[in-house]
Enzyme design. Structure first.
Site, mmCIF file in Angstrom:
data_model
loop_
_atom_site.group_PDB
_atom_site.id
_atom_site.type_symbol
_atom_site.label_atom_id
_atom_site.label_comp_id
_atom_site.label_asym_id
_atom_site.label_seq_id
_atom_site.Cartn_x
_atom_site.Cartn_y
_atom_site.Cartn_z
ATOM 1 N N HIS A 1 1.109 -1.289 -0.038
ATOM 2 C CA HIS A 1 0.231 0.257 -0.068
ATOM 3 C C HIS A 1 1.018 0.534 -0.441
ATOM 4 O O HIS A 1 0.531 2.145 -0.639
ATOM 5 C CB HIS A 1 -0.577 0.051 1.243
ATOM 6 C CG HIS A 1 -0.386 0.347 2.743
ATOM 7 N ND1 HIS A 1 0.096 -0.872 3.510
ATOM 8 C CD2 HIS A 1 -0.044 1.529 3.482
ATOM 9 C CE1 HIS A 1 0.634 -0.008 4.730
ATOM 10 N NE2 HIS A 1 0.439 0.883 4.217
ATOM 11 N N SER B 1 4.767 2.565 7.700
ATOM 12 C CA SER B 1 4.660 1.849 6.654
ATOM 13 C C SER B 1 5.195 0.982 6.464
ATOM 14 O O SER B 1 6.166 2.191 5.873
ATOM 15 C CB SER B 1 3.232 1.970 5.950
ATOM 16 O OG SER B 1 2.029 2.284 7.220
ATOM 17 N N ASP C 1 0.230 -7.639 1.385
ATOM 18 C CA ASP C 1 0.891 -5.967 1.915
ATOM 19 C C ASP C 1 2.380 -6.047 1.934
ATOM 20 O O ASP C 1 2.886 -5.336 2.803
ATOM 21 C CB ASP C 1 0.525 -5.855 3.152
ATOM 22 C CG ASP C 1 0.108 -4.140 2.956
ATOM 23 O OD1 ASP C 1 0.302 -3.560 1.627
ATOM 24 O OD2 ASP C 1 0.164 -3.479 4.340
#
Length: 372
Positions: A107, A215, A137
Site C-alpha cells: 500500500h 508503513s 501487503d
C-alpha cells in the site's frame, strides 16, 4: 471635605494605580542584574542502564538498513491534457539483500508511478518495482547501489514469538525520518480487513507507536532481528493509539523470494471454485461451518483426490457436494479462512482436508497446486 483634600486623594489614587500597572507589567522591576552569574555545574550522570545501552545498540546497528520511500503519481490536467507527476505519499522500507532489493508494504507504492528511496547517508535512488503481493501487503523494490551498500536487516522468526516480548520499530512517521519507537508484542495471529475487501492474516499486534509513514519499516526483536513489517494502525484519529500491526517475518521470508524470482506470488491452491458471499448463505441454510465446494476444476489436485463439487437438483436447486471443515485439523469457517490456512503451505505440499459429504465426515489428502 475641602477641595484641596479631594485633589490630594485623587493624585494619591493616580500614583497608586501607576504603581500597580508597573508592578503587574514588569514583575521583576525591583530586581538587579548579577554580573558574576555563571552556568550551574553539571551533575555527573554515570553509566546508562543496561536496557538503554541495548536499545541504542539496536538502533545504531539497524539505522543504515532502513530507508525512506517517497512516491509520486501521474495525473493529467483535464483542460490542457498535460501529463505531470505530483507527490503521492511517503513510507518506510528496509534493505533485504546485497543486490539492492528493498522491502516495503504494497500500500506504500500502490497507485504510484515512481518511487524514490533515500538512504540514511542522504543518497537517493530511483527505485524499480520488482514484484508485489497485495494479499500479504508486501512489495519488493530495487535500487542500484554501486558502492557503500547498506547491510541487510538480519532475519529472525515469528512462529515462536511470545506475547510480552520487547519489540522495536524504525521508520519515518509523518515524514520524520529514522524514528525509533519501542513496545511489546501485544497479541499474535490477528486478521485485519483492508479497504479493498481483502484480509491480511497472521498479523503481529504491538503497542510500539506506529503512525502514518511507518508503513513498510522493520519491526525488530531484542536481538535486532527482523520479525515483521509494520503495516497498519488501528486508530479513530489516524494517529498511534497503542494498537499497531505487522506482517510476520515468516510470511515475508516465504513470499519475498517468489516476488524476486517471478515478480508475483503464486498462492498454493486446491483446484476448486468457491464464493465468499454464496458460501455464507449456503452454510447458514445448511447449519454448518465450512466452505462449500461449488466446482472442482478438471485435471486439478482436487479432481485427482476425488473431491466433489455442488450439483443442480431436478428443481434447479443447488445440491452441496463436499464441504471443507478443516485443513490439517485446523477448522475452516469461511472462504477467507480457507485461503489463510492454505497460505501457510507451499505448492507441492500435501494437506489433509476434513470434509462433510452428505451426512458423513471423511479425510482426504490433497497435494497443493499453483493457484491462478
Amino acid at each position: 471635605m475641602s477641595l484641596r483634600r479631594i485633589v490630594s486623594l485623587l493624585w494619591l489614587a493616580v500614583v497608586l494605580l501607576l504603581l500597580l500597572v508597573l508592578w503587574r507589567g514588569t514583575p521583576f522591576w525591583l530586581g538587579a542584574p548579577s554580573p558574576d552569574a555563571k552556568p550551574r555545574p553539571v551533575t555527573a550522570r554515570g553509566d546508562l542502564a543496561a536496557d538503554e545501552k541495548a536499545t541504542i545498540e539496536i538502533f545504531e546497528k539497524s539505522r543504515d538498513s532502513v530507508v525512506f520511500i517517497s512516491t509520486r503519481a501521474t495525473v493529467m490536467d483535464l483542460y490542457t491534457r498535460n501529463v505531470f507527476t505530483v507527490p503521492r505519499g511517503t513510507g518506510s522500507g528496509f534493505i533485504w539483500d546485497d543486490k539492492g532489493h528493498v522491502i516495503t508494504n504494497f500500500h506504500v507504492i500502490e497507485g504510484a508511478s515512481e518511487a524514490t528511496v533515500r538512504l540514511a547517508d542522504g543518497r537517493s535512488f530511483r527505485a524499480a518495482l520488482v514484484g508485489a503481493s497485495p494479499p500479504h501487503d508486501i512489495a519488493v523494490l530495487r535500487i542500484g547501489v554501486a558502492f557503500k551498500r547498506p547491510p541487510p536487516v538480519p532475519i529472525g522468526t515469528s512462529h515462536d514469538l511470545k506475547v510480552g516480548q520487547k519489540v522495536f520499530a524504525i521508520g519515518n512517521p509523518f515524514g520524520l525520518d529514522w524514528t525509533l519507537t519501542t513496545g511489546i508484542v501485544s497479541a499474535l495471529d490477528r486478521a485485519l480487513p483492508t479497504e479493498d475487501g481483502r484480509t491480511i492474516d497472521h498479523l503481529i499486534q504491538t503497542d510500539a507507536a506506529i503512525n502514518p509513514g511507518n508503513s513498510g519499516g522493520p519491526l525488530l526483536d531484542s536481538a535486532g532481528r527482523l520479525i515483521g513489517i509494520n503495516t497498519a494502525i488501528y486508530s479513530p484519529s489516524g494517529a498511534s493509539a497503542g494498537i499497531g500491526f505487522a506482517v510476520p517475518v515468516d510470511t515475508v521470508n516465504r513470499v519475498v523470494p517468489h516476488l524476486i524470482a517471478k515478480g508475483r506470488y503464486i498462492r498454493p491452491a486446491l483446484g476448486i471454485e468457491v464464493d465468499e458471499m454464496l458460501n455464507a448463505r449456503l452454510t447458514r441454510l445448511l447449519g454448518v461451518e465450512g466452505v462449500v465446494i461449488l466446482r472442482v476444476l478438471p485435471d486439478s489436485s482436487a479432481a485427482q483426490a476425488g473431491l466433489k463439487g455442488a450439483t443442480l437438483g431436478p428443481d434447479g436447486s443447488l445440491v452441496p457436494g463436499d464441504i471443507i471443515l478443516a485443513v490439517n485439523s485446523r477448522p475452516v469457517r469461511s472462504v477467507a479462512e480457507l485461503f489463510s490456512r492454505l497460505d501457510d503451505f507451499q505448492v507441492g505440499d500435501q494437506v489433509t482436508l476434513r470434509l462433510l459429504r452428505g451426512s458423513r465426515q471423511l479425510e482426504v489428502a490433497v497435494t497443493l497446486m499453483p493457484g491462478a
